[in-house]
Design a protein around this motif. Structure first.
Motif, short mmCIF file in Angstrom:
data_model
loop_
_atom_site.label_atom_id
_atom_site.label_comp_id
_atom_site.label_asym_id
_atom_site.label_seq_id
_atom_site.Cartn_x
_atom_site.Cartn_y
_atom_site.Cartn_z
N MET A 159 0.94 -1.31 -0.14
CA MET A 159 0.01 -0.01 0.08
C MET A 159 0.85 1.29 0.04
O MET A 159 1.94 1.30 0.72
N LYS A 160 0.39 2.38 -0.91
CA LYS A 160 1.36 3.40 -0.94
C LYS A 160 1.44 4.08 0.65
O LYS A 160 2.30 4.88 0.75
N ALA A 161 0.43 3.74 1.35
CA ALA A 161 0.62 4.49 2.74
C ALA A 161 1.86 4.05 3.53
O ALA A 161 2.44 4.65 4.29
N LEU A 182 5.54 6.24 3.48
CA LEU A 182 5.73 7.06 4.54
C LEU A 182 6.52 6.50 5.84
O LEU A 182 7.14 7.05 6.63
N ARG A 183 6.43 5.34 5.79
CA ARG A 183 7.01 4.51 6.91
C ARG A 183 8.75 4.25 6.55
O ARG A 183 9.38 4.10 7.24
N GLU A 193 -4.96 8.47 2.98
CA GLU A 193 -3.87 7.97 2.86
C GLU A 193 -3.93 6.42 3.03
O GLU A 193 -3.31 5.75 2.02
N VAL A 194 -4.77 6.08 3.69
CA VAL A 194 -5.18 4.61 3.86
C VAL A 194 -5.51 4.03 2.53
O VAL A 194 -5.34 2.89 2.20
N GLY A 233 -4.57 4.97 -0.24
CA GLY A 233 -3.76 4.86 -1.15
C GLY A 233 -3.53 6.34 -2.08
O GLY A 233 -2.64 6.32 -3.06
N ALA A 234 -3.88 7.20 -1.54
CA ALA A 234 -3.73 8.55 -2.10
C ALA A 234 -2.14 9.11 -1.94
O ALA A 234 -1.90 8.99 -0.81
N ARG A 249 -3.51 13.86 -2.35
CA ARG A 249 -4.31 14.19 -1.36
C ARG A 249 -4.53 15.88 -1.44
O ARG A 249 -5.66 16.45 -1.00
#
Lengths: 277, 284, 345
Positions: free
Chosen positions: A1-3, A6-7, B186-187, B189-190, B195
């Motif tokens: 996942m793209k999220a 950031l990690r 974000e969750v 996938g943007a 965003r």
């Protein structure tokens, strides 16, 4: 996942680096021109006219002295202070009660009033100086501090009203109600409870009114002749004034407002932002 | 308590009376003065004819519009970027915000003079360029022969000075957008850019509207910065207004100019209100 | 004497009628609770007694004197607000002392009364702190101490416990009851929490849609609700209602016959969950859900398509799907007119 990106520590580090550079660039962008002004104001007149500018400036108070003793400057400074002070008093004296009314009461005409106040910002207010010149001549207000202060108050009043309104809104009405049940009249509750809590914010909007007046150029230039304010003086002498005078004058314009705004910065951000809705 | 009936009106009265006397009436007078010929008489368009006939009129209109149409969009983008930056910064965001909004407290005359120190013949730009060996000696940058340089200088100075006005409004508006929206995006996938485009911008519309209207109106009033940097070489509407009023002592033509500026400001306000109107009924 | 008379008080806000002609008498030293959901008008009524709102019609008397034209400060009242309204720019001491200072009471007396009130509420060690240095529960005590310090004729409280967490609320309720019993001031207390109401009140005034439906002691409101609304509002789990049919010589409720009830018109049968016992004969239903709640089981049944809750002792385990027969205690059955909701006696 793209999220998850950031990690990722690598991307995070690069991101932080970019943000850091952006922050530094933005700050330099604002501060470097001010630095140049400070250097010019604090150099000798020769250095100001000289070329090229030295990489390491020599500090020298000659320009400041030159400025301060130049004919008309001292009175211009005084006039600016006088007009700004009057504007401040008028803007708060007229604006705070109106702000309180808007914050506490619901009454017919409230939204109309609010609309009018907002609409005044859609107009180029300095132009008001034009028709007022004639009126002032007739009423003896022309070329007076009070006359100019009236124009500046028109400039500052809408802000003053909206800022004080949001200020009073942030003080819960229950506090006043509690005071009423504990023996206060309306005025007493205002004096004991609201005022102490509102003073910082009111001071901030007073400073804002002062600065608005201090900085204003057009109306000051149109309305003052013998009793010119600093802005009018500097504008009208642009053709003939030597460079050291220009820069020292600009520094004199800038310095007080920087100090003032720094002192009340906490309130101005929250109040201005909200007032602009 | 009983006095809630008349108290609000009593509190509003001073401010209302003042605005009536010093705002409404003068603006009506501007209109009157613009249409009243010298020495009195019936409605006449003389002042407007004089205004349009003057050779400086065309350039003034053109320059003011060009400046506005370049500066405002530029500042909007810059303000959005800076507002984003401020929101992203974790520590010392308040210090950053203070520094960025310093120009708010600076008079446009002072700002003009500040950039004069940079662009002036013996100024810093020349010094740096000659120091780097790019130019042989001090060049006259701000001369009427280099109109585009004059424009650039004014644009630069205005962007430097007035972006803060939009920045403050946008930061306040951004602060009102709940973080959960971003987190949810974000969750799902943007990316950061998506965003910004899909969440920040739409929810920022009311603030953007306010900021744009405010800034555009102020942009048409541009005056002292031009005077400081370009003197009489670059005509703008407000400058002409001042010249007719103060130098030529002709209140009539000055009022005509004033009415023109007024009309343009109101026109743009209405345009911006319509273009950015709230079509969905959604509020941040 | 600080009794309160509310005579024909009505209040509208614009087109919304918040109070519809309310009449009530509160005796001297009585603890009256105004109980209702939000929108019932309870806070509006309290604020009218306080003088923070003005009624559109009717009179308010305190101690026999008409007060409805007087501002709050002249009514001999003190009020505790839902969000406490503790003045943030004053110490706890100055907060509690505020009302006394407004009355220009001498410093020595001020100090005595403040210390006494602070002692009652157990906040004596906080007197020099500011409100942002104390917890929400402590702020609430400051608000109560501040009201008690002026020794008012009437004490008004607007949901003072509703912003506290559950455990704190329980503790404060008991403490508050103790403190207020001692002070013996006429008190009007607003809440939406019926347990709070039952625990604290001498009398409860159940309010609904701008009117007082029933004003009586906790026991009476519980046992003899004046309307179906009161029956369903008070008591947790709530009263059960089943449709009833008048027949020759009696009333039929889901197949069972009960003795005839006075009057005409369609009826509703009401019985509280704890007022039924397992028996051989009675209301027959199928068990849907069983919740073991420690001291008893809460059983939800389907009786002829109607939802019914029963509180049964724990000794015999009951399983979902079982058929249960429950006999209602005859003296606890309540009949309600189906159209008006009024109780039939």
């Amino acid at each position: 996942m793209k999220a998850m990106s950031l990690r990722n520590p690598v991307i995070r580090r690069n991101g932080n680096f970019l943000i850091g550079t952006a922050v530094v660039t933005a700050c330099l962008w604002v501060l470097v021109p001010l630095y140049f002004l400070a250097v010019n104001a604090l150099s000798s007149p020769k250095a100001v006219i000289g070329f090229p500018k030295p990489a390491v400036p020599q500090f020298n108070l000659e320009s400041v002295h030159f400025f301060a003793t130049y004919e008309g400057v001292a009175t211009a400074l005084l006039n600016s202070v006088l007009v700004a002070g009057l504007t401040m008093v008028l803007a708060i004296g007229l604006g705070a009660p109106a702000g309180y009314a808007l914050a506490r009461f619901d009454f017919p005409g409230k939204s109309a009033f609010r609309l009018v106040v907002l609409m005044t910002r859609a107009f180029p207010l300095p132009l008001l100086a034009l028709p007022l010149t004639v009126l002032y001549i007739r009423t003896g207000l022309d070329d007076t501090a009070l006359g100019l202060a009236f124009v500046h108050t028109t400039l500052a009043l809408p802000f003053s009203i909206l800022i004080t309104a949001s200020l009073f809104l942030s003080i819960p009405v229950e506090l006043e109600e509690a005071a009423w049940t504990l023996g206060c009249t309306r005025i007493g509750a205002f004096r004991h409870i609201v005022l102490p809590l509102a003073v910082p914010g009111i001071a901030a909007s007073a400073v804002f009114a002062f600065v608005t007046s201090w900085n204003e150029v057009f109306a000051a230039a149109v309305l003052t002749v013998q009793h010119r304010t600093l802005t009018a003086f500097l504008l009208q002498s642009l053709d003939v004034s030597p460079l050291p005078l220009k820069f020292a004058g600009a520094a004199a314009l800038v310095l007080p407002t920087l100090i003032f705004l720094f002192a009340v910065r906490k309130y101005l951000f929250s109040l201005w932002g909200i007032a602009n809705r | 308590m009983r006095e809630t009936r008349w108290l609000p009106y009593a509190l509003l009265l001073p401010a209302t009376a003042f605005l009536l006397a010093f705002f409404l009436l003068p603006f009506i007078e501007v209109a009157l003065n613009a249409f009243t010929p010298k020495g009195g008489g019936p409605f006449s368009l003389n002042h407007f004819r004089t205004m349009i006939g003057d050779w400086k009129f065309g350039p003034a209109v053109r320059n003011t519009f060009v400046l506005t149409l370049i500066i405002v969009p530029l500042q909007t983008i810059l303000a959005l970027a800076l507002a984003n930056l401020v929101m992203k910064v974790q520590r010392r965001a308040d210090v950053l915000l203070y520094i960025l909004t310093i120009p708010l407290g600076i008079s446009d005359l002072a700002a003009g003079l500040i950039w004069l120190a940079i662009f002036e013949q013996t100024g810093y730009l020349n010094s740096i360029l000659s120091g780097l060996g790019v130019i042989p000696g001090p060049q006259t940058i701000l001369s009427y022969q280099n109109m585009w340089v004059l424009f650039a200088a004014v644009i630069l100075a205005e962007v430097w000075r007035a972006t803060a006005i939009m920045l403050v409004i946008l930061v306040a508006g951004m602060g009102l957008i709940p973080r959960e929206y971003y987190e949810a995006a974000e969750v799902f996938g943007a990316s950061a850019w998506k965003r910004f485009l899909r969440i920040t911008l739409p929810l920022l519309k009311p603030s953007l509207q306010t900021a744009l209207i405010l800034r555009t109106i102020l942009a048409f009033e541009v005056f002292a910065i031009v005077a400081a940097l370009a003197g009489t070489n670059l005509q703008v509407l407000m400058g002409e207004t001042y010249a007719w009023q103060f130098d030529f002592q002709d209140n009539g033509v000055a009022s005509a100019y004033a009415l023109l500026i007024l009309a343009i400001s109101v026109g743009f306000t209405v345009l911006l209100l319509w273009a950015l109107r709230d079509r969905t009924g959604v509020r941040a | 004497m600080a009794d309160i008379d509310i005579i024909g008080v009505a209040k509208t806000f614009g087109s919304y009628q918040a109070l519809k002609t309310v009449d009530m008498h509160i005796a001297d030293q009585e603890f009256m609770v105004l109980l209702g959901a939000s929108g019932s008008g309870k806070t509006t009524l309290l604020r009218i007694i306080a003088g923070l709102e003005y009624a559109n019609a009717g009179e308010v008397r305190i101690g026999g004197h008409r007060v409805d034209h007087l501002p709050p400060r002249s009514r001999g009242i003190a009020m505790v607000f839902q969000n406490y309204a503790v003045f943030p720019h004053m110490t706890v001491f100055e907060n509690i002392a505020f009302g006394l200072r407004m009355q220009k009471i001498l410093n020595t007396e001020v100090e005595r009364r403040v210390k006494r009130a602070a002692g009652l509420l157990r906040i004596d060690q906080l007197l020099s702190r500011y409100s942002n240095q104390i917890s929400g529960g402590q702020r609430q005590r400051v608000a109560v101490a501040r009201a008690l310090a002026v020794e008012p004729a009437v004490l008004l409280m607007d949901e003072p416990l509703s912003n506290l967490d559950a455990l704190l609320r329980l503790e404060m309720r008991a403490e508050l009851k103790g403190v207020l019993q001692e002070s013996r001031t006429t008190t009007v207390y607003v809440t939406h929490d019926q347990v709070e109401a039952m625990s604290l009140a001498d009398r409860i005034a159940v309010m609904h849609e701008g009117g007082i439906v029933q004003a009586a002691s906790a026991t009476e409101v519980y046992r003899d609700p004046a309307t179906r609304f009161v029956g369903s509002f008070i008591g947790s789990p709530p009263m059960n209602f089943l449709p009833a049919e008048r027949q020759a010589g009696g009333v039929a409720v889901v197949g069972r016959t009960f003795p005839a009830v006075a009057g005409q018109g369609a009826l509703e049968f009401g019985i509280r969950p704890e007022d039924v016992v397992r028996a051989a004969e009675g209301l027959r239903g199928k068990v849907r859900v069983v919740e073991p709640l420690g001291p008893h089981q809460l059983v939800t049944l389907d009786i002829d398509g109607h939802l019914f809750r029963a509180v049964i002792e724990n000794d015999h385990k009951i399983a979902p799907g079982e058929t249960l027969v429950l006999a209602p205690r005859a003296d606890r059955i309540r009949w309600f007119d189906r159209a008006s909701g009024a109780a039939i006696h």
